[in-house]
Design an enzyme around this catalytic site. Structure first.
Site, PDB file in Angstrom:
ATOM      1  N   GLN A  72      -9.747  80.092   4.467  1.00  0.00           N
ATOM      2  CA  GLN A  72     -10.228  78.730   4.666  1.00  0.00           C
ATOM      3  C   GLN A  72     -11.586  78.758   5.374  1.00  0.00           C
ATOM      4  OE1 GLN A  72      -7.049  75.942   5.729  1.00  0.00           O
ATOM      5  NE2 GLN A  72      -5.534  77.513   5.266  1.00  0.00           N
ATOM      6  N   THR A  74     -14.273  79.600   8.222  1.00  0.00           N
ATOM      7  CA  THR A  74     -14.527  80.526   9.321  1.00  0.00           C
ATOM      8  C   THR A  74     -15.929  80.279   9.858  1.00  0.00           C
ATOM      9  OG1 THR A  74     -15.390  82.259   7.856  1.00  0.00           O
ATOM     10  CG2 THR A  74     -13.038  82.322   8.358  1.00  0.00           C
ATOM     11  N   HIS A  76     -19.371  82.225  11.549  1.00  0.00           N
ATOM     12  CA  HIS A  76     -20.120  83.443  11.845  1.00  0.00           C
ATOM     13  C   HIS A  76     -21.297  83.064  12.728  1.00  0.00           C
ATOM     14  CE1 HIS A  76     -17.735  85.719   9.147  1.00  0.00           C
ATOM     15  NE2 HIS A  76     -18.260  85.263   8.036  1.00  0.00           N
ATOM     16  N   ALA A 149     -11.002  87.707  12.192  1.00  0.00           N
ATOM     17  CA  ALA A 149     -10.661  87.089  10.918  1.00  0.00           C
ATOM     18  C   ALA A 149     -10.804  88.123   9.809  1.00  0.00           C
ATOM     19  CB  ALA A 149     -11.570  85.896  10.639  1.00  0.00           C
ATOM     20  N   ILE A 150      -9.991  87.980   8.775  1.00  0.00           N
ATOM     21  CA  ILE A 150     -10.022  88.885   7.636  1.00  0.00           C
ATOM     22  C   ILE A 150     -10.036  88.053   6.359  1.00  0.00           C
ATOM     23  CG2 ILE A 150      -8.789  90.701   6.366  1.00  0.00           C
ATOM     24  CD1 ILE A 150      -7.557  91.568   9.032  1.00  0.00           C
ATOM     25  N   GLY A 151     -10.987  88.338   5.487  1.00  0.00           N
ATOM     26  CA  GLY A 151     -11.067  87.661   4.199  1.00  0.00           C
ATOM     27  C   GLY A 151     -11.762  88.563   3.203  1.00  0.00           C
ATOM     28  N   CYS A 180      -9.581  78.743   9.957  1.00  0.00           N
ATOM     29  CA  CYS A 180      -8.514  79.202   9.052  1.00  0.00           C
ATOM     30  C   CYS A 180      -7.389  78.182   8.918  1.00  0.00           C
ATOM     31  CB  CYS A 180      -7.972  80.556   9.489  1.00  0.00           C
ATOM     32  SG  CYS A 180      -9.221  81.859   9.443  1.00  0.00           S
TER      33      CYS A 180
END
Length: 232
Positions: A72, A74, A76, A149-151, A180
Site C-alpha cells: 500500500q 509507504t 521514503h 517495510a518490504i515490497g 501500509c
C-alpha cells in the site's frame, strides 16, 4: 554474488526506478550481474498496487508515485535506508514465498546486529519491534512500531524494489499516509529506539548477513544450510 552499490546524496525516485527496471531487464537477458543498491530518496510517498485512496491523508505534502510493487502506501525520505534488490529468483528456486521470507529474515538478522529484536506479524507487512516503554494496546498486548517495510515485484523471475529500514528519518513525515494501511500501530527508527546507528553501520550489517539467506546461486529463507521451503 550481487554487485553492491551505494548511491550518494538523495536519489531522484523516477530516475532510480527507471534505472532499476533497466538493470532487472539486463539481468533477465544475462547481460548484467545481480545487484543491490543502497540509497536514500528525497521525501515522497509511494502507492503500491493495493493502495487505498483514503490512506493518503495529506496528498499535497510530498510527491506521490504510483508503483507496481505489492503493498500500500509507504514513505521514503532522508534518514531511511532504501535497499533495491535485483536478484534472479528463477535461478534461486522459483519460490516467491521463500524469497519474501528470506527478505524478511535478512532484515531481522541485520537488526539483530544492533541487539534489536525484529519480528513478523501475520497480516501485517514489514518488520516490527515491541515497545515496552509505550502504553499497552487496548487488548493488553504490548505496543508495537514498524521499523522496516518490504515490497517487491518480479518480472521474468527477476526481483526489483525491495526494503526500507528507518535509521533516522523524520518520523512526522509518516503522518501524511496510513503506512501500509495499518492504523493501530506506529513507526520507529534505530535512532528513535536510542541507538546511534549510522547508515554505514546498517550497510555493514546488511552486507554481513546477506549470504546467510542468499548464498551464491541459492536461497536459504530461514538462514539455515538447507534451502528447502516448498514443503513448509
Amino acid at each position: 554474488m550481487p554487485e553492491w552499490t551505494t548511491l550518494p546524496g538523495l536519489s531522484d525516485y523516477a530516475q532510480t526506478l527507471a534505472a532499476m527496471e533497466a538493470r532487472a531487464e539486463a539481468i533477465s537477458r544475462g547481460e548484467a550481474d545481480e545487484a543491490i543498491w543502497l540509497l536514500e530518496h528525497p521525501p515522497l510517498y509511494t502507492a503500491g498496487t493495493s493502495a487505498k485512496a483514503e490512506d493518503l491523508t495529506d496528498p499535497a505534502r510530498f510527491p506521490v508515485h504510483a508503483v507496481g510493487r505489492g503493498g500500500q502506501y509507504t514513505y521514503h525520505g532522508p534518514g531511511q535506508r532504501v535497499v533495491y534488490v535485483m536478484l534472479d529468483v528463477g535461478a534461486r528456486g522459483r519460490d516467491v514465498r521463500c524469497f519474501v521470507r528470506a527478505m524478511e529474515n535478512w532484515v531481522i538478522a541485520a537488526l539483530a546486529e544492533f541487539n534489536i529484536r525484529g519480528e513478523i506479524r501475520p497480516g501485517r507487512v514489514g518488520v516490527w519491534v515491541t515497545r515496552p516503554d509505550r502504553p499497552a494496546q487496548a487488548d493488553g498486548s504490548p505496543a508495537e512500531d514498524k521499523i522496516a517495510a518490504i515490497g517487491v515485484k518480479l518480472r521474468r523471475w527477476i526481483s526489483f524494489h525491495g526494503i526500507s529500514i528507518n535509521v533516522e528519518p523524520d518520523l512526522s513525515h509518516f503522518s501524511g499516509i496510513v503506512p501500509c494501511g495499518i492504523r493501530d500501530h506506529g513507526v520507529t527508527s534505530l535512532v528513535d529506539l536510542g541507538l546511534p546507528v549510522t547508515m554505514a553501520d546498517l550497510d555493514a550489517a546488511l552486507m554481513a548477513t546477506f549470504p546467510r539467506f542468499f548464498p551464491e546461486g541459492g536461497l536459504h529463507p530461514d538462514g539455515r544450510s538447507a534451502p528447502a521451503c516448498a514443503t513448509s
